[in-house]
Design a protein around this motif. Structure first.
Motif, PDB file in Angstrom:
ATOM      1  N   ASN A   1       0.771  -1.198   0.015  1.00  0.00           N
ATOM      2  CA  ASN A   1       0.002   0.086   0.047  1.00  0.00           C
ATOM      3  C   ASN A   1       0.711   1.360  -0.055  1.00  0.00           C
ATOM      4  OD1 ASN A   1      -2.355  -1.459   0.189  1.00  0.00           O
ATOM      5  ND2 ASN A   1      -2.644  -1.388   2.458  1.00  0.00           N
TER       6      ASN A   1
ATOM      7  N   GLY B   1       2.153   1.651  -3.354  1.00  0.00           N
ATOM      8  CA  GLY B   1       0.900   2.343  -3.931  1.00  0.00           C
ATOM      9  C   GLY B   1       0.925   2.378  -5.454  1.00  0.00           C
ATOM     10  N   LYS B   2       1.164   1.384  -6.165  1.00  0.00           N
ATOM     11  CA  LYS B   2       0.954   1.345  -7.657  1.00  0.00           C
ATOM     12  C   LYS B   2      -0.089   1.620  -8.188  1.00  0.00           C
ATOM     13  CE  LYS B   2       2.484  -1.628 -11.377  1.00  0.00           C
ATOM     14  NZ  LYS B   2       3.332  -2.656 -11.761  1.00  0.00           N
ATOM     15  N   SER B   3      -0.410   2.506  -9.175  1.00  0.00           N
ATOM     16  CA  SER B   3      -1.451   2.478  -9.755  1.00  0.00           C
ATOM     17  C   SER B   3      -1.270   2.701 -11.510  1.00  0.00           C
ATOM     18  CB  SER B   3      -2.438   3.731  -9.345  1.00  0.00           C
ATOM     19  OG  SER B   3      -1.941   4.838  -9.003  1.00  0.00           O
ATOM     20  N   GLU B   4      -2.072   2.068 -12.029  1.00  0.00           N
ATOM     21  CA  GLU B   4      -1.888   2.179 -13.486  1.00  0.00           C
ATOM     22  C   GLU B   4      -2.978   2.919 -14.241  1.00  0.00           C
ATOM     23  OE1 GLU B   4      -1.131  -1.856 -15.206  1.00  0.00           O
ATOM     24  OE2 GLU B   4      -0.829  -2.628 -13.120  1.00  0.00           O
ATOM     25  N   GLY B   5      -2.578   3.841 -15.099  1.00  0.00           N
ATOM     26  CA  GLY B   5      -3.558   4.710 -15.674  1.00  0.00           C
ATOM     27  C   GLY B   5      -2.731   5.141 -16.857  1.00  0.00           C
TER      28      GLY B   5
ATOM     29  N   THR C   1      -6.386   7.411 -13.418  1.00  0.00           N
ATOM     30  CA  THR C   1      -6.620   5.791 -13.452  1.00  0.00           C
ATOM     31  C   THR C   1      -7.746   5.381 -14.268  1.00  0.00           C
ATOM     32  OG1 THR C   1      -7.703   5.657 -11.254  1.00  0.00           O
ATOM     33  CG2 THR C   1      -4.995   5.467 -11.562  1.00  0.00           C
ATOM     34  N   ARG C   2      -8.615   6.294 -14.722  1.00  0.00           N
ATOM     35  CA  ARG C   2      -9.943   6.161 -15.031  1.00  0.00           C
ATOM     36  C   ARG C   2     -10.064   6.633 -16.673  1.00  0.00           C
ATOM     37  NH1 ARG C   2     -14.219   4.307 -12.097  1.00  0.00           N
ATOM     38  NH2 ARG C   2     -15.107   4.068 -13.927  1.00  0.00           N
TER      39      ARG C   2
ATOM     40  N   TYR D   1       3.497   5.945  -8.812  1.00  0.00           N
ATOM     41  CA  TYR D   1       3.217   5.299  -7.630  1.00  0.00           C
ATOM     42  C   TYR D   1       3.235   6.309  -6.224  1.00  0.00           C
ATOM     43  CZ  TYR D   1       5.997   1.605 -10.006  1.00  0.00           C
ATOM     44  OH  TYR D   1       6.131   0.605 -10.917  1.00  0.00           O
ATOM     45  N   ARG D   2       2.589   5.968  -5.286  1.00  0.00           N
ATOM     46  CA  ARG D   2       2.502   6.902  -4.099  1.00  0.00           C
ATOM     47  C   ARG D   2       3.652   7.037  -3.327  1.00  0.00           C
ATOM     48  NH1 ARG D   2      -0.526   7.008   1.165  1.00  0.00           N
ATOM     49  NH2 ARG D   2       1.462   5.744   1.753  1.00  0.00           N
TER      50      ARG D   2
END
Length: 862
Positions: free
Chosen positions: A222, A225-229, A248-249, A418-419
């Motif tokens: 967490n 905090g990887k997020s793909e977008g 991410t959306r 990344y966070r």
RNA sequence: GCCGGGGUGGCGGAACUGGUAGACGCGCUGGAUUCAGGAUCCAGUGGGAGAUAAUCCCGUGCGGGUUCAAAUCCCGCCCCCGGCACCA
């Protein structure tokens, strides 16, 4: 009878162990190695029960592994830089160095009194230039590779302490030390590029699965905090510039009704300047900085304003208004976002407040969303609507296709964010490792030459009355020459965050005296740490930093490993009941009368007994290890700690409980005193004990069963509480059998010798002193600390008979002792003869019989 | 809200792959020893009914289910602890 005298025994053996260097180790490739490490302490002054627990667990493991034939590395040292030393200097007028080293001397002595099997020759303190000079070298090499850089950013600043604070040093928006409100300030400082390793730090968590607590793995995941977008460009015609946003959306791209920039965003400033509301923006920026903590806690109202500028939607070419908003963070993504109020709660709230349109572009399957009826954003996936050629696609598919099209038009691209932020390591503090950088008027930022290291922290500095670092005012430190051009230059006066020192100490322990940072022979033999033990409070920071450093040191060519700690055990806290008086607040246990009233100032109020909490001075529930050692001895303290709870759970300190542990050791001691004179001269061979019968056989069987159980619990499971329970159970049994066993018979004496030897061996990892003493008195001239773990005879373990449980319809109705290995048929015919069983079978038909060998028989009747 | 871990006697905790729930320790009760207290030793100790017996019933947060058998497996719920939380 002289009785058990722990302090005499413990002093004696601690001295002998030290003199004979029993726990000294060297690399030895011919032997299997085991590296057990406990998180080294900050030398705050005295050790506390949390340390005692941590180090007791580690010591038991170290001793067990040694008994199992491993070459065990078990070192100890000091995480010696840090702010408390400066606080002490301020309050007591002692120099941080003196304060630190005298604390180390005191605490080392405390640890020695606990009988921990450290190789003390490897001890070091991180404030020693011989240690930190390598840290400075690593930093320079990181700088050369772009892994260390300087940047200006928002930091937590405490005005009264005159320093930057780490995030974890800010509590409720206030300084943990002085309570001053922390400000967000823009400052320059040094950063380590931990984000360059974000992906590896994340994916390597897989390697640790099953070996680290799941909780820690999840927390790290967490935190990273990887997020793909995607990053999407919105063109701003007025400026002829693109605004790049991260989302991410991308599937909601057609629902964008405005864009928001962080007040820190450079474009926001540019626009404000152009449009003549620079003041307004700067004011807003200041306010947001002040309320940053509130914003992070999610309690701040949505705020912002229109920037009087429009951008063009990449697909629809519609005009989209630009806002600045307090909830958009500059440090994450691009510092700007596309806002889709229908499908993002934050945007929804902002839109409602500012009367911005809401456009539904994702429809859930079960209902139809209507903007005017929505009370909150619909954030779940669904089917895309009002989205040109994408209409009808599922969210997931839509995301891909939208990005594909953006990429093909050059208006955006896939992006992983990344966070995790880069690690700010600058501290405006004195008591830390100097950052080896020089600022030259001509050459700019120049790293020190490696041959000039260490850049020593000057020890003749005086801490000023406000607690500010004296370094910037120390001419002889600051004024220097440029390593490149030789011209006049100024030295960096910030020091490293102390988490830097603890990020690589485990590797240095393998070769603490080596003239280079690491001796490959040692690091390759000993690393990684096989078992690391420490508190859960370091789940993220220290453990993430150490993992990062390991990878960096690998890439710099120093180490050959990816992960520093193969197995992690996070022990629970030591907690204790609290007492509270309505008038006086927290009070000490001594201040509570037997009737439960407060005794302070003869107050007489009824005391509230609180739930057990982490030991702390303010709650008056600390137990001083020194006092306990003095009263009961180290062995008792160790025994209680290992017995009262499994390692990962919180351990409730109990005054009665420790009495029980003490009682047990006294019993063992007295038992030995009774027999030791006879047994001392007895010798036996295991074969001689193979033909026992009756009581003697049973005793020997119990002994061997106990040995096996202790082995499993200590060596394989680290469940010391149950292993100790097995030892206690055996001692109970032994005392019973001794009443009936004729100890004048030679064969029984031989048996008892085996019994006493194996008993001591099993207990020795937990209570080494008493076992070493009794081992000697049993006639041994070796150290039990160097003995092997006792063996057990597997064949002997099987009982001749067992208690067969008799169930009727799944309910226990009777038990019967039967020979081991009994067949289903024999068991059934025996069982059917039992009167109780007959009672239950009367008039019923047997429908089924379940037979579990060596366990039970269940007769199912109707 | 999301994620992780838990809920077992008066208490800390056992029960490893479903097979006697409550090992071990604490506390408590009774007894021995003692002038007395402490220490030590012995016995008992999940709840209820029953005579302190035999015996029976109930019991692992709650409600269902699977099974000859559930603390353990499945479904739903409640509570507690820890972490994260405007991260787009």
């Amino acid at each position: 009878m002289k009785g058990y005298n722990p302090s005499a025994i413990e002093e004696k053996w601690q001295k002998i162990w030290e003199e004979k260097k029993v726990f000294k180790v060297k690399s030895d490739p011919s032997k299997p190695k085991y590296y057990v490490l406990e998180m080294f302490p900050y030398p705050s002054g005295r050790i506390h029960m949390g340390h005692v627990r941590n180090y007791t667990l580690g010591d038991i493991i170290a001793r067990v592994k040694r008994m199992k034939g491993y070459n065990v590395l078990h070192p100890m040292g000091w995480d010696a830089f840090g702010l408390p030393a400066e606080n002490a200097a301020l309050k007591q007028g002692i120099h941080p160095a003196k304060w630190t080293y005298s604390n180390i001397d005191y605490m080392r002595n405390q640890l020695k009194k606990l009988g921990f099997s450290y190789d003390w020759d490897r001890e070091f303190a991180t404030c020693d230039p011989e240690y930190y000079k390598f840290e400075q070298r690593f930093f320079i090499e990181m700088f050369e590779r772009g892994l260390a850089y300087r940047k200006k950013t928002l930091v937590n600043w405490c005005e009264s302490c005159q320093t930057v604070l780490a995030n974890e040093q800010v509590e409720d928006g206030k300084c943990w030390r002085c309570g001053e409100e922390v400000q967000m300030r823009e400052m320059e400082g040094w950063f380590l590029k931990i984000t360059a390793y974000a992906e590896e730090l994340l994916s390597d968590l897989e390697k640790l699965r099953g070996h680290w607590p799941e909780k820690v793995l999840v927390m790290q995941k967490n935190w990273i905090g990887k997020s793909e977008g995607a990053e999407i460009d919105f063109y701003i015609p007025e400026l002829d510039k693109n605004l790049t946003i991260f989302t991410t959306r991308p599937d909601t791209l057609f629902g964008v009704t405005f864009l928001s920039l962080s007040p820190e965003h450079p474009l926001a400033l540019e626009i404000a300047e152009k449009k003549g509301f620079k003041e307004k923006l700067l004011e807003f920026r200041e306010r947001v900085r002040r309320e940053r903590k509130k914003i992070e806690e999610g309690v701040a109202e949505k705020e912002g304003f229109f920037l009087e500028t429009y951008a063009v939607h990449p697909f629809t070419k519609e005009e989209i208004p630009l806002y600045t908003a307090n909830f958009v963070l500059m440090e994450y993504g691009t510092g700007a976002i596309m806002c889709v109020p229908a499908h993002d709660q934050r945007d929804f709230e902002f839109a409602k407040k500012f009367g911005l349109p809401i456009k539904v572009v994702i429809q859930p399957k079960n209902k139809e969303l209507k903007p005017e009826e929505m009370e909150e954003a619909y954030e779940a996936p669904g089917i895309m609507v009002n989205s040109q050629e994408f209409t009808g696609l599922e969210s997931e598919e839509g995301k891909k296709r939208v990005i594909d099209k953006l990429e093909s038009l050059g208006l955006g691209k896939r992006k992983i964010t990344y966070r995790l932020r880069d690690w700010g390591v600058s501290r405006q503090r004195y008591w830390g490792c100097p950052i080896p950088i020089v600022y030259c008027e001509k050459c700019g930022i120049v790293p020190e030459k490696k041959e000039n290291l260490p850049i020593k922290l000057p020890l003749d500095a005086q801490i000023d009355s406000k607690g500010r670092s004296p370094l910037p005012h120390l001419k002889e430190f600051v004024e220097t020459f440029c390593p490149k051009c030789g011209g006049k230059a100024r030295r960096e006066t910030d020091t490293f965050d102390t988490f830097v020192e603890s990020s690589w100490y485990f590797a240095r322990f393998t070769c603490p005296d080596y003239p280079e940072p690491f001796n490959p022979e040692d690091t390759e033999y000993w690393l990684p740490v096989d078992q690391y033990i420490g508190g859960i409070e370091h789940a993220i920071l220290h453990l993430l930093y150490a993992r990062f450093f390991t990878k960096v040191l690998r890439d710099l060519g120093y180490l050959k490993l990816d992960e520093p700690f193969s197995n992690l055990l996070t022990q629970g806290m030591v907690i204790k009941e609290t007492y509270r008086c309505p008038k006086h607040g927290w009070i000490y246990p001594e201040e509570v009368s037997p009737e439960g009233t407060c005794l302070r100032d003869h107050c007489g109020e009824k005391v509230i007994i609180g739930k057990p909490e982490k030991m702390s001075k303010s709650k008056c529930n600390v137990v001083d290890p020194d006092v306990m050692i003095k009263k009961y001895g180290a062995d008792t303290v160790r025994l209680f700690i290992a017995f009262a709870a499994p390692p990962e759970k919180d351990l409730e300190w109990s005054d009665h409980g420790i009495e029980g542990a003490y009682r047990f050791l006294k019993r063992i001691y007295n038992l030995f005193e009774e027999y030791v004179e006879i047994l001392k001269k007895i010798n036996y061979k295991e074969e001689e004990l193979k033909n026992l019968s009756g009581k003697a056989l049973k005793l020997r069987r119990k002994l061997h069963q106990m040995v096996k159980k202790v082995h499993q619990d200590f060596e394989e499971r680290f469940h010391f509480n149950t292993g100790i329970a097995a030892i206690m159970e055996f001692v109970n049994y032994l005392q019973d059998s001794l009443k009936e066993l004729d100890s004048s018979e030679e064969i029984n004496q031989k048996l008892l010798k085996e019994v006493f030897e194996k008993l001591l061996l099993c207990l020795s990892p937990v209570c080494p002193h008493i076992c070493e003493e009794l081992w000697e008195r049993l006639g041994k001239n070796t150290f039990i600390s160097e003995a092997s773990f006792p063996t057990w005879e597997e064949d002997l373990l099987k009982e001749e008979t067992f208690i067969l449980v008799v169930q009727i319809n799944g309910k226990v109705r009777d038990q019967i002792e039967v020979p081991s290995g009994i067949s289903k048929e024999d068991a059934l015919s025996l069982v059917r003869g039992l009167p109780k069983v007959q009672k239950y079978l009367e008039g019923k038909t047997i429908r089924n019989v379940i037979f579990i060998p060596e366990k039970l028989v269940n007769i199912v009747v109707s």
